[in-house]
Design a protein around this motif. Structure first.
Motif, PDB file in Angstrom:
ATOM      1  N   PHE A   1       3.891  -7.973   3.795  1.00 47.61           N
ATOM      2  CA  PHE A   1       3.003  -6.809   3.744  1.00 47.61           C
ATOM      3  C   PHE A   1       3.841  -5.553   3.932  1.00 47.61           C
ATOM      4  N   VAL A   2       3.714  -4.647   2.976  1.00 49.50           N
ATOM      5  CA  VAL A   2       4.593  -3.482   2.995  1.00 49.50           C
ATOM      6  C   VAL A   2       3.813  -2.187   2.784  1.00 49.50           C
ATOM      7  N   ALA A   3       4.035  -1.231   3.651  1.00 51.62           N
ATOM      8  CA  ALA A   3       3.496   0.114   3.447  1.00 51.62           C
ATOM      9  C   ALA A   3       4.656   1.011   3.040  1.00 51.62           C
ATOM     10  N   MET A   4       4.397   1.900   2.086  1.00 48.67           N
ATOM     11  CA  MET A   4       5.457   2.793   1.630  1.00 48.67           C
ATOM     12  C   MET A   4       4.933   4.221   1.595  1.00 48.67           C
ATOM     13  N   GLY A   5       5.826   5.154   1.881  1.00 46.55           N
ATOM     14  CA  GLY A   5       5.452   6.556   1.778  1.00 46.55           C
ATOM     15  C   GLY A   5       6.689   7.420   1.656  1.00 46.55           C
ATOM     16  N   GLY A   6       6.509   8.635   1.205  1.00 47.58           N
ATOM     17  CA  GLY A   6       7.616   9.596   1.163  1.00 47.58           C
ATOM     18  C   GLY A   6       7.877  10.153   2.545  1.00 47.58           C
TER      19      GLY A   6
ATOM     20  N   ALA B   1       0.873  -1.177   0.000  1.00 44.95           N
ATOM     21  CA  ALA B   1       0.000   0.000   0.000  1.00 44.95           C
ATOM     22  C   ALA B   1       0.903   1.217   0.000  1.00 44.95           C
ATOM     23  N   MET B   2       0.537   2.193  -0.790  1.00 41.93           N
ATOM     24  CA  MET B   2       1.419   3.350  -0.926  1.00 41.93           C
ATOM     25  C   MET B   2       0.661   4.655  -0.735  1.00 41.93           C
ATOM     26  N   ALA B   3       1.276   5.533   0.044  1.00 41.48           N
ATOM     27  CA  ALA B   3       0.720   6.871   0.222  1.00 41.48           C
ATOM     28  C   ALA B   3       0.985   7.672  -1.047  1.00 41.48           C
ATOM     29  N   THR B   4       0.260   8.739  -1.235  1.00 42.80           N
ATOM     30  CA  THR B   4       0.538   9.554  -2.407  1.00 42.80           C
ATOM     31  C   THR B   4       1.928  10.182  -2.285  1.00 42.80           C
ATOM     32  N   GLY B   5       2.443  10.638  -3.396  1.00 43.25           N
ATOM     33  CA  GLY B   5       3.804  11.139  -3.463  1.00 43.25           C
ATOM     34  C   GLY B   5       4.341  10.790  -4.842  1.00 43.25           C
ATOM     35  N   CYS B   6       5.559  11.218  -5.118  1.00 40.92           N
ATOM     36  CA  CYS B   6       6.119  10.970  -6.457  1.00 40.92           C
ATOM     37  C   CYS B   6       5.962   9.521  -6.908  1.00 40.92           C
ATOM     38  N   MET B   7       6.336   8.561  -6.060  1.00 36.02           N
ATOM     39  CA  MET B   7       6.384   7.181  -6.530  1.00 36.02           C
ATOM     40  C   MET B   7       5.003   6.619  -6.844  1.00 36.02           C
ATOM     41  N   GLU B   8       4.009   7.093  -6.132  1.00 38.47           N
ATOM     42  CA  GLU B   8       2.647   6.664  -6.431  1.00 38.47           C
ATOM     43  C   GLU B   8       2.190   7.278  -7.754  1.00 38.47           C
ATOM     44  N   ILE B   9       2.466   8.552  -7.921  1.00 34.29           N
ATOM     45  CA  ILE B   9       2.014   9.258  -9.124  1.00 34.29           C
ATOM     46  C   ILE B   9       2.710   8.707 -10.372  1.00 34.29           C
ATOM     47  N   VAL B  10       4.027   8.533 -10.308  1.00 37.09           N
ATOM     48  CA  VAL B  10       4.751   8.142 -11.525  1.00 37.09           C
ATOM     49  C   VAL B  10       4.491   6.688 -11.918  1.00 37.09           C
ATOM     50  N   SER B  11       4.034   5.871 -10.970  1.00 42.70           N
ATOM     51  CA  SER B  11       3.907   4.443 -11.274  1.00 42.70           C
ATOM     52  C   SER B  11       2.490   4.031 -11.645  1.00 42.70           C
ATOM     53  N   SER B  12       1.512   4.931 -11.515  1.00 38.93           N
ATOM     54  CA  SER B  12       0.147   4.444 -11.697  1.00 38.93           C
ATOM     55  C   SER B  12      -0.781   5.382 -12.455  1.00 38.93           C
ATOM     56  N   PRO B  13      -0.330   5.983 -13.568  1.00 34.04           N
ATOM     57  CA  PRO B  13      -1.310   6.768 -14.328  1.00 34.04           C
ATOM     58  C   PRO B  13      -2.334   5.820 -14.973  1.00 34.04           C
ATOM     59  N   LEU B  14      -3.582   5.978 -14.627  1.00 34.28           N
ATOM     60  CA  LEU B  14      -4.637   5.106 -15.140  1.00 34.28           C
ATOM     61  C   LEU B  14      -4.607   5.102 -16.681  1.00 34.28           C
TER      62      LEU B  14
ATOM     63  N   TRP C   1      -1.072  -3.925  -5.415  1.00 33.79           N
ATOM     64  CA  TRP C   1      -0.618  -2.609  -4.949  1.00 33.79           C
ATOM     65  C   TRP C   1      -1.839  -1.730  -4.801  1.00 33.79           C
ATOM     66  N   ILE C   2      -1.943  -1.048  -3.700  1.00 30.88           N
ATOM     67  CA  ILE C   2      -3.103  -0.179  -3.513  1.00 30.88           C
ATOM     68  C   ILE C   2      -2.643   1.221  -3.112  1.00 30.88           C
ATOM     69  N   HIS C   3      -3.211   2.170  -3.816  1.00 24.98           N
ATOM     70  CA  HIS C   3      -2.954   3.557  -3.436  1.00 24.98           C
ATOM     71  C   HIS C   3      -4.086   4.016  -2.538  1.00 24.98           C
ATOM     72  N   VAL C   4      -3.726   4.515  -1.377  1.00 19.74           N
ATOM     73  CA  VAL C   4      -4.744   5.004  -0.452  1.00 19.74           C
ATOM     74  C   VAL C   4      -4.511   6.487  -0.204  1.00 19.74           C
ATOM     75  N   ALA C   5      -5.019   7.007   0.887  1.00 15.98           N
ATOM     76  CA  ALA C   5      -4.839   8.437   1.130  1.00 15.98           C
ATOM     77  C   ALA C   5      -3.417   8.717   1.603  1.00 15.98           C
ATOM     78  N   PHE C   6      -3.131   9.965   1.816  1.00 17.22           N
ATOM     79  CA  PHE C   6      -1.782  10.366   2.196  1.00 17.22           C
ATOM     80  C   PHE C   6      -1.344   9.743   3.516  1.00 17.22           C
ATOM     81  N   GLU C   7      -2.314   9.674   4.443  1.00 18.50           N
ATOM     82  CA  GLU C   7      -1.931   9.400   5.826  1.00 18.50           C
ATOM     83  C   GLU C   7      -2.044   7.941   6.258  1.00 18.50           C
ATOM     84  N   ASN C   8      -2.674   7.073   5.439  1.00 16.25           N
ATOM     85  CA  ASN C   8      -3.041   5.784   6.033  1.00 16.25           C
ATOM     86  C   ASN C   8      -2.489   4.538   5.345  1.00 16.25           C
ATOM     87  N   ALA C   9      -1.395   4.658   4.599  1.00 18.04           N
ATOM     88  CA  ALA C   9      -0.825   3.453   3.971  1.00 18.04           C
ATOM     89  C   ALA C   9      -0.516   2.394   5.026  1.00 18.04           C
ATOM     90  N   SER C  10       0.042   2.814   6.142  1.00 17.74           N
ATOM     91  CA  SER C  10       0.412   1.852   7.183  1.00 17.74           C
ATOM     92  C   SER C  10      -0.830   1.172   7.754  1.00 17.74           C
TER      93      SER C  10
END
Ligand SMILES: Cc1ncc(C[n+]2csc(CCOP(=O)(O)OP(=O)(O)O)c2C)c(N)n1
Ligand code: SF4
Ligand code: SF4
Ligand code: SF4
Ligand SMILES: [Mg+2]
Lengths: 98, 308
Positions: free
Chosen positions: B105-110, B48-61, B70-79
């Motif tokens: 299980f991995v959470a990632m964020g900037g 699960a990944m918080a928003t930020g560069c890596m989320e944006i660059v890897s998942s343009p619909l 892989w799931i993109h969630v809100a800024f604050e709750n990837a963990s």
């Protein structure tokens, strides 16, 4: 193969905009961004793989004879491979306007 | 003979789980960090990944650069989302609804997502003891929205919201020490890493994945765009951060510290600062202040590694 976004109607999207095909980013060719290309002098290449390991775009491939070269479909031309190559056998060459 | 096979990179997983075609800037070491992390983790991973560069660059619909769920969630709750995935899968396996297997299980964020916005939830998952990894990709500012300072931006750095000028040296606060905050939660594994040291990084990720319970990995991820350095120098600056003691590579296993890479002798901090556009305005007096602080913190860390 995913259609380009501009050809997709909203009805065709999966609920929740779920993307079902892994690794489909490969359809977007970042090589078009490049203003310089890495050129490998295959005689100087010791096939250590350092360029491959450090490329942020996974854009280094192995040629048939075993030496390493850039995959120009994806290479963005950052020059990291040229800077990190221990033998200095990679040169960045400016792309010419067509 | 295949000479590639006698060099160390041959030991590295060939499959790419974070693929080409992602839209990170040229020379982005944060994208390299993600690529190496995903090599170390392999495909039996849920991210699960918080928003930020890596989320944006890897998942343009409608595309994705990910080869794993892989799931993109809100800024604050990837963990928090990953902790739910972990608990949910555990329950499904117990009930026999999904086959038993080891999933990481991995959470990632900037750094913005980690040091500022997701701090509360991260503390929560560590305290609850979920079997998961939290990875912070620290490029020392909110880069995706245009280089705004975060609490992980170092002292003296000029950003768009801490601009250097006649009355300001840029960021005037000290960088928040996230690995130490993780250590304070008494979790089994905490480490720092940098993609300029790819083997060290991948080994730590593998270790974090094999250890039961929460793990935290803090990865210094050089951003040529935001640091204002040439695009081919992001590996070099990562190395300089480590060799000057600005960003030491260490791990803390069950509370005991170990330096995983110890430079023979630290280089002057100025070797790291000079050449970076974000520090260009600093005078000798200010770099002296930074040097003193780095030396003091490094010595403190050495003491902890020696168990003093
Ligand atoms: C709640 C919320 N606030 C603001 C944003 C806008 N936003 C998207 S990405 C981003 C910056 C992320 O910074 P960081 O976590 O450091 O990751 P980086 O882009 O530097 O990798 C911001 C402010 C948002 N998406 N959601
Ligand atoms: S880093 Fe240089 S020597 Fe090593 S494989 Fe790449 S091109 Fe060859
Ligand atoms: S120039 Fe950059 S993107 Fe291109 S192959 Fe080298 S490291 Fe990869
Ligand atoms: S702004 Fe920085 S971190 Fe974001 S994609 Fe560009 S180089 Fe990478
Ligand atoms: Mg950031």
């Amino acid at each position: 193969m995913a259609k380009p976004m501009e050809q997709i109607k909203w009805q065709e999207l999966e609920p929740g905009a779920v993307v079902t095909e892994v690794g489909s980013a490969r359809e977007y060719h970042t090589g078009t961004w490049r203003s310089a290309r890495p050129v490998v002098d295959s005689k100087g290449c010791i096939r250590c793989g350092v360029c491959w390991l450090f490329c942020p775009d996974a854009a280094i491939i192995r040629a048939e004879d075993g030496h390493f070269e850039a995959d120009l479909t994806y290479c963005k031309g950052c020059g990291i491979c040229a800077r990190e190559c221990p033998t200095g056998c990679i040169t960045m060459m400016a792309e010419e306007e067509e | 003979m295949d000479r590639f096979s006698v060099f160390a990179p041959r030991l590295v997983e060939k499959a790419e789980n974070f693929t080409s075609g992602h839209r990170a800037c040229q020379g982005c070491a944060e994208a390299l960090a993600v690529r190496l992390v995903m090599k170390a983790l392999g495909r039996d991973t849920i991210v699960a990944m918080a928003t930020g560069c890596m989320e944006i660059v890897s998942s343009p619909l409608p595309t994705t650069a990910w080869m794993v769920p892989w799931i993109h969630v809100a800024f604050e709750n990837a963990s928090a989302v990953v902790s739910g995935c972990e608990a949910g899968m555990k329950a499904l396996m117990r009930k026999g609804k999904v086959p038993e297997k080891k999933i990481t299980f991995v959470a990632m964020g900037g750094d913005g997502a980690t040091a500022d916005i997701g701090m509360g939830q991260i503390s929560g998952v560590m305290e609850r003891g979920h079997d998961m990894i939290y990875i912070c990709y620290d490029n020392e500012a909110y880069m995706n929205t245009g280089i705004q300072r975060s609490s992980s931006t170092p002292y003296g750095a000029s950003t768009t919201t801490s601009p250097a000028g006649k009355y300001s040296i840029g960021q005037h606060t000290q960088k928040k020490n996230l690995p130490q905050i993780a250590v304070a939660h008494n979790i089994p594994y905490v480490a720092t890493a940098c993609p300029s040291f790819p083997f060290d990084l991948m080994q730590k990720v593998k270790k974090a994945s094999s250890i039961q319970g929460p793990a935290y990995i803090h990865i210094l991820s050089v951003c040529p765009t935001g640091w204002r350095i040439p695009i081919d120098e992001s590996i070099r600056y990562g190395r300089l951060a480590v060799d000057t003691g600005v960003f030491p590579l260490y791990e803390v296993v069950d509370g005991s510290y170990k330096m995983t890479y110890k430079p023979y002798r630290l280089r002057p901090v100025n070797d790291y600062l000079k050449g970076q556009g974000r520090f260009r305005h600093l005078t000798d007096k200010e770099t002296g202040v930074i040097q003193d602080r780095v030396t003091k913190e490094y010595e403190g860390l050495l003491k902890r590694c020696e168990g003093r």
